[in-house]
Design a protein around this motif. Sequence first.
Motif, PDB file in Angstrom:
ATOM      1  N   ALA A 114     -47.309  37.696  18.116  1.00 53.98           N
ATOM      2  CA  ALA A 114     -45.885  37.994  17.910  1.00 53.98           C
ATOM      3  C   ALA A 114     -45.709  38.970  16.753  1.00 53.98           C
ATOM      4  O   ALA A 114     -44.948  39.944  16.863  1.00 53.98           O
ATOM      5  N   ASP A 115     -46.410  38.741  15.651  1.00 55.70           N
ATOM      6  CA  ASP A 115     -46.318  39.645  14.499  1.00 55.70           C
ATOM      7  C   ASP A 115     -46.815  41.039  14.861  1.00 55.70           C
ATOM      8  O   ASP A 115     -46.202  42.048  14.487  1.00 55.70           O
ATOM      9  N   ALA A 116     -47.925  41.115  15.588  1.00 54.27           N
ATOM     10  CA  ALA A 116     -48.485  42.414  15.980  1.00 54.27           C
ATOM     11  C   ALA A 116     -47.541  43.155  16.927  1.00 54.27           C
ATOM     12  O   ALA A 116     -47.310  44.361  16.767  1.00 54.27           O
ATOM     13  N   LEU A 117     -46.982  42.450  17.902  1.00 52.03           N
ATOM     14  CA  LEU A 117     -46.062  43.085  18.847  1.00 52.03           C
ATOM     15  C   LEU A 117     -44.791  43.553  18.145  1.00 52.03           C
ATOM     16  O   LEU A 117     -44.317  44.667  18.377  1.00 52.03           O
ATOM     17  N   ASP A 118     -44.221  42.699  17.308  1.00 56.35           N
ATOM     18  CA  ASP A 118     -43.003  43.087  16.589  1.00 56.35           C
ATOM     19  C   ASP A 118     -43.252  44.300  15.700  1.00 56.35           C
ATOM     20  O   ASP A 118     -42.452  45.235  15.657  1.00 56.35           O
ATOM     21  N   GLY A 119     -44.396  44.307  15.003  1.00 55.07           N
ATOM     22  CA  GLY A 119     -44.734  45.445  14.152  1.00 55.07           C
ATOM     23  C   GLY A 119     -44.955  46.710  14.957  1.00 55.07           C
ATOM     24  O   GLY A 119     -44.503  47.798  14.566  1.00 55.07           O
ATOM     25  N   SER A 120     -45.632  46.600  16.079  1.00 53.08           N
ATOM     26  CA  SER A 120     -45.884  47.772  16.924  1.00 53.08           C
ATOM     27  C   SER A 120     -44.584  48.341  17.472  1.00 53.08           C
ATOM     28  O   SER A 120     -44.386  49.564  17.464  1.00 53.08           O
ATOM     29  N   LEU A 121     -43.714  47.479  17.952  1.00 55.21           N
ATOM     30  CA  LEU A 121     -42.434  47.958  18.492  1.00 55.21           C
ATOM     31  C   LEU A 121     -41.575  48.583  17.393  1.00 55.21           C
ATOM     32  O   LEU A 121     -40.896  49.586  17.618  1.00 55.21           O
ATOM     33  N   ARG A 122     -41.619  48.027  16.195  1.00 58.64           N
ATOM     34  CA  ARG A 122     -40.881  48.612  15.069  1.00 58.64           C
ATOM     35  C   ARG A 122     -41.419  50.011  14.740  1.00 58.64           C
ATOM     36  O   ARG A 122     -40.660  50.969  14.563  1.00 58.64           O
ATOM     37  N   ARG A 123     -42.757  50.146  14.694  1.00 52.81           N
ATOM     38  CA  ARG A 123     -43.349  51.457  14.391  1.00 52.81           C
ATOM     39  C   ARG A 123     -43.069  52.463  15.502  1.00 52.81           C
ATOM     40  O   ARG A 123     -42.817  53.645  15.238  1.00 52.81           O
ATOM     41  N   LEU A 124     -43.081  52.012  16.757  1.00 59.59           N
ATOM     42  CA  LEU A 124     -42.741  52.913  17.862  1.00 59.59           C
ATOM     43  C   LEU A 124     -41.306  53.383  17.721  1.00 59.59           C
ATOM     44  O   LEU A 124     -41.010  54.567  17.891  1.00 59.59           O
ATOM     45  N   GLU A 125     -40.403  52.476  17.382  1.00 55.54           N
ATOM     46  CA  GLU A 125     -39.006  52.881  17.185  1.00 55.54           C
ATOM     47  C   GLU A 125     -38.887  53.897  16.054  1.00 55.54           C
ATOM     48  O   GLU A 125     -38.129  54.875  16.164  1.00 55.54           O
ATOM     49  N   GLU A 126     -39.627  53.713  14.970  1.00 57.30           N
ATOM     50  CA  GLU A 126     -39.614  54.681  13.876  1.00 57.30           C
ATOM     51  C   GLU A 126     -40.094  56.044  14.362  1.00 57.30           C
ATOM     52  O   GLU A 126     -39.508  57.085  14.011  1.00 57.30           O
ATOM     53  N   GLN A 127     -41.160  56.067  15.165  1.00 57.90           N
ATOM     54  CA  GLN A 127     -41.673  57.318  15.717  1.00 57.90           C
ATOM     55  C   GLN A 127     -40.626  57.977  16.613  1.00 57.90           C
ATOM     56  O   GLN A 127     -40.422  59.194  16.557  1.00 57.90           O
ATOM     57  N   VAL A 128     -39.977  57.192  17.443  1.00 62.13           N
ATOM     58  CA  VAL A 128     -38.944  57.711  18.343  1.00 62.13           C
ATOM     59  C   VAL A 128     -37.786  58.278  17.528  1.00 62.13           C
ATOM     60  O   VAL A 128     -37.295  59.374  17.809  1.00 62.13           O
ATOM     61  N   ARG A 129     -37.354  57.555  16.506  1.00 60.29           N
ATOM     62  CA  ARG A 129     -36.249  58.038  15.653  1.00 60.29           C
ATOM     63  C   ARG A 129     -36.611  59.360  14.975  1.00 60.29           C
ATOM     64  O   ARG A 129     -35.808  60.284  14.935  1.00 60.29           O
ATOM     65  N   MET A 130     -37.833  59.437  14.424  1.00 59.19           N
ATOM     66  CA  MET A 130     -38.254  60.675  13.766  1.00 59.19           C
ATOM     67  C   MET A 130     -38.249  61.825  14.766  1.00 59.19           C
ATOM     68  O   MET A 130     -37.833  62.942  14.438  1.00 59.19           O
ATOM     69  N   ARG A 131     -38.690  61.557  15.966  1.00 61.38           N
ATOM     70  CA  ARG A 131     -38.778  62.597  16.994  1.00 61.38           C
ATOM     71  C   ARG A 131     -37.392  63.050  17.459  1.00 61.38           C
ATOM     72  O   ARG A 131     -37.162  64.233  17.672  1.00 61.38           O
ATOM     73  N   THR A 132     -36.462  62.104  17.622  1.00 60.33           N
ATOM     74  CA  THR A 132     -35.131  62.476  18.105  1.00 60.33           C
ATOM     75  C   THR A 132     -34.279  63.073  16.989  1.00 60.33           C
ATOM     76  O   THR A 132     -33.432  63.901  17.257  1.00 60.33           O
ATOM     77  N   GLU A 133     -34.518  62.672  15.732  1.00 63.09           N
ATOM     78  CA  GLU A 133     -33.772  63.244  14.616  1.00 63.09           C
ATOM     79  C   GLU A 133     -34.330  64.595  14.192  1.00 63.09           C
ATOM     80  O   GLU A 133     -33.630  65.399  13.603  1.00 63.09           O
ATOM     81  N   ASN A 134     -35.597  64.846  14.505  1.00 68.31           N
ATOM     82  CA  ASN A 134     -36.257  66.095  14.169  1.00 68.31           C
ATOM     83  C   ASN A 134     -37.054  66.557  15.390  1.00 68.31           C
ATOM     84  O   ASN A 134     -38.275  66.371  15.439  1.00 68.31           O
ATOM     85  N   PRO A 135     -36.382  67.130  16.414  1.00 74.07           N
ATOM     86  CA  PRO A 135     -37.063  67.463  17.669  1.00 74.07           C
ATOM     87  C   PRO A 135     -38.273  68.372  17.518  1.00 74.07           C
ATOM     88  O   PRO A 135     -39.154  68.370  18.353  1.00 74.07           O
ATOM     89  N   ALA A 136     -38.369  69.129  16.447  1.00 74.10           N
ATOM     90  CA  ALA A 136     -39.534  70.002  16.250  1.00 74.10           C
ATOM     91  C   ALA A 136     -40.761  69.210  15.817  1.00 74.10           C
ATOM     92  O   ALA A 136     -41.867  69.697  15.886  1.00 74.10           O
ATOM     93  N   GLY A 137     -40.586  67.919  15.376  1.00 70.02           N
ATOM     94  CA  GLY A 137     -41.692  67.143  14.812  1.00 70.02           C
ATOM     95  C   GLY A 137     -42.372  66.307  15.761  1.00 70.02           C
ATOM     96  O   GLY A 137     -43.047  66.220  16.600  1.00 70.02           O
TER      97      GLY A 137
END
Length: 137
Positions: A114-137
């Motif tokens: 559960a901890d690993a899945l929650d952490g992975s999904l949180r990090r994926l969301e961070e990656q998605v946010r960075m990508r959508t807020e900065n499309p060049a990145g």
Amino acid sequence: MAEYERSRTMPAQPEHVFDQAANASQLDAWLPDALHVDAGDPPAVTVHDDRSGQDTPALLRSEPDQLRLEWGTREQGGYAGRLQVAGIGSGASEVTVHLSFFDDAHDPGERAVADALDGSLRRLEEQVRMRTENPAG
């Protein structure tokens, strides 16, 4: 056999979320910290576990038309997983990760998974946010 599943809503179109999750060169950015994927010759990949120091032959399949990733161990058959992205309207997506441990010896236990899945999904969301807020990145 043990099975675990976690979901998380992400503020992006499902195609954008899937593209980020399926990017083989950036898997380490959202996978559990101790796991690293060498995607040398997909679908055959190697997973390195920092905790054990072991390299495990695995398979990683991307199904873009279904917004789905599937993976699992190649030789032992003790473990399999999948990530599914679904649009939920208003430009948002739901990402669900499902893990199956066919061999109890490989199951790290409910709390650890559960901890690993929650952490992975949180990090994926961070990656998605960075990508959508900065499309060049």
